[in-house]
Design an enzyme around this catalytic site. Sequence first.
Site, PDB file in Angstrom:
ATOM      1  N   GLY A  33      -4.116 -42.994  -6.166  1.00  0.00           N
ATOM      2  CA  GLY A  33      -4.048 -41.529  -6.106  1.00  0.00           C
ATOM      3  C   GLY A  33      -5.065 -40.945  -5.156  1.00  0.00           C
ATOM      4  N   ALA A  34      -5.335 -39.636  -5.320  1.00  0.00           N
ATOM      5  CA  ALA A  34      -6.188 -38.892  -4.368  1.00  0.00           C
ATOM      6  C   ALA A  34      -5.668 -39.147  -2.958  1.00  0.00           C
ATOM      7  CB  ALA A  34      -7.656 -39.276  -4.522  1.00  0.00           C
ATOM      8  N   LEU A  35      -4.392 -38.897  -2.790  1.00  0.00           N
ATOM      9  CA  LEU A  35      -3.705 -39.297  -1.560  1.00  0.00           C
ATOM     10  C   LEU A  35      -4.200 -38.515  -0.344  1.00  0.00           C
ATOM     11  CD1 LEU A  35      -0.035 -39.612  -2.890  1.00  0.00           C
ATOM     12  CD2 LEU A  35      -1.844 -41.345  -2.830  1.00  0.00           C
ATOM     13  N   HIS A  36      -4.287 -39.220   0.766  1.00  0.00           N
ATOM     14  CA  HIS A  36      -4.678 -38.597   2.032  1.00  0.00           C
ATOM     15  C   HIS A  36      -3.721 -39.089   3.113  1.00  0.00           C
ATOM     16  CE1 HIS A  36      -6.412 -42.500   2.865  1.00  0.00           C
ATOM     17  NE2 HIS A  36      -7.196 -42.398   1.798  1.00  0.00           N
ATOM     18  N   GLY A  38      -3.878 -41.307   5.243  1.00  0.00           N
ATOM     19  CA  GLY A  38      -3.735 -42.762   5.333  1.00  0.00           C
ATOM     20  C   GLY A  38      -2.626 -43.254   4.414  1.00  0.00           C
ATOM     21  N   HIS A  39      -2.638 -42.774   3.163  1.00  0.00           N
ATOM     22  CA  HIS A  39      -1.567 -43.160   2.226  1.00  0.00           C
ATOM     23  C   HIS A  39      -0.211 -42.693   2.747  1.00  0.00           C
ATOM     24  CE1 HIS A  39      -5.053 -42.774  -0.732  1.00  0.00           C
ATOM     25  NE2 HIS A  39      -4.635 -44.004  -0.939  1.00  0.00           N
ATOM     26  N   GLN A 156      -9.137 -56.809   1.120  1.00  0.00           N
ATOM     27  CA  GLN A 156      -8.131 -56.613   0.058  1.00  0.00           C
ATOM     28  C   GLN A 156      -6.749 -57.035   0.552  1.00  0.00           C
ATOM     29  OE1 GLN A 156      -7.681 -53.145  -2.726  1.00  0.00           O
ATOM     30  NE2 GLN A 156      -6.238 -52.433  -1.176  1.00  0.00           N
ATOM     31  N   SER A 188     -10.465 -42.042   3.370  1.00  0.00           N
ATOM     32  CA  SER A 188     -10.664 -42.727   2.095  1.00  0.00           C
ATOM     33  C   SER A 188     -10.704 -41.679   1.000  1.00  0.00           C
ATOM     34  CB  SER A 188     -12.008 -43.474   2.134  1.00  0.00           C
ATOM     35  OG  SER A 188     -12.399 -43.833   0.826  1.00  0.00           O
TER      36      SER A 188
HETATM   37  O1  PAF Z   1      -6.425 -49.864  -2.369  1.00  0.00           O
HETATM   38  C1  PAF Z   1      -6.222 -49.355  -3.488  1.00  0.00           C
HETATM   39  O2  PAF Z   1      -6.034 -48.154  -3.625  1.00  0.00           O
HETATM   40  C2  PAF Z   1      -6.236 -50.248  -4.722  1.00  0.00           C
HETATM   41  O3  PAF Z   1      -7.148 -51.274  -4.584  1.00  0.00           O
HETATM   42  C3  PAF Z   1      -4.840 -50.802  -5.081  1.00  0.00           C
HETATM   43  C4  PAF Z   1      -4.300 -51.701  -3.988  1.00  0.00           C
HETATM   44  C5  PAF Z   1      -3.884 -49.651  -5.333  1.00  0.00           C
HETATM   45  C6  PAF Z   1      -4.931 -51.629  -6.366  1.00  0.00           C
HETATM   46  O4  PAF Z   1      -5.401 -50.868  -7.427  1.00  0.00           O
END
Ligand code: PAF
Length: 286
Positions: A33-36, A38-39, A156, A188
């Site tokens: 969540g807290a989408l920006h 980048g998402h 990650q 972020s």
């Molecule tokens: O990158 C993130 O936001 C988190 O690490 C993810 C991949 C959603 C897993 O909780």
Amino acid sequence: MTAPILRRLADLRAKTAGWRRAGETIALVPTMGALHAGHLSLVEAAKAACDRVIVTIFVNPKQFNNPEDLANYPRTENEDAEKLAPYGVDLIYVPDPDQIYPGGYATNVSVGGSTTAVMEGPFRPGHFDGVATVVAKLFLQTSADKAFFGQKDYQQLMVVTRMARDLDIPIEVIGCETVREPSGLAMSSRNLRLSQDGLDRAAALNAAMREAAAKASAGEPWAPLEAAARQALAEAGFGDVEYFDLRCAETLEALDTPSRPARLLAAAWMDGIRLIDNIEVLQLNY
Ligand code: PAF
């Protein structure tokens, strides 16, 4: 129109089973969540690649090694749903906590080896186990064909790719370019917790990285470049610089020069907020 929000695994499975019967492909964009922007760039890539797009929002307690960080993590579900509305997402899965970790839950997915042994691994004990566990569950719960992750969390991305391969989960993991503010600061959700002054000073991280990467690509040895960058970051008001490393892009082995495909990765604290970033380092031409 905002996409439907599902909170129960059974409802999610009923939906995806229908899509599967119709022969449709499914893309997953996992988020906390807290989408920006980048998402949203991941959502665009997902839309272009598959018939259906699921965005998940779950602030995963297992991946927070610091309880204060978990408590302060921004939770903005309504705003997130509104931000997704123009993108034609098919559903937003916001699982109730017991849909991910039901009572008696006792399984941990842990990726070993060189991917987790350095940088984020030692600085955030347990973090990658939490990420690998929740992402494995989201892969299996959504039965997606492709999953989209930002390259900002480079380690990650390597961890979830390794995990899917090792566990034979039939999903393609796709890494997308980091989206940046005009200042170069990587977007972020944690940036929301910085003041305007903190945001302005945080831009020094990417600037120091770009300078060190350019000089390394021109053949300068790494140790003095790292020392100069640490000095520049201290002058910009950064606190602890946990790592500022030149590493092999594939094995994450430390390098003195970018003699192989290389990446510069850094983590540093600004005003109590931990920021990470990474950039490609052009290979040295001999
Ligand atoms: O990158 C993130 O936001 C988190 O690490 C993810 C991949 C959603 C897993 O909780």
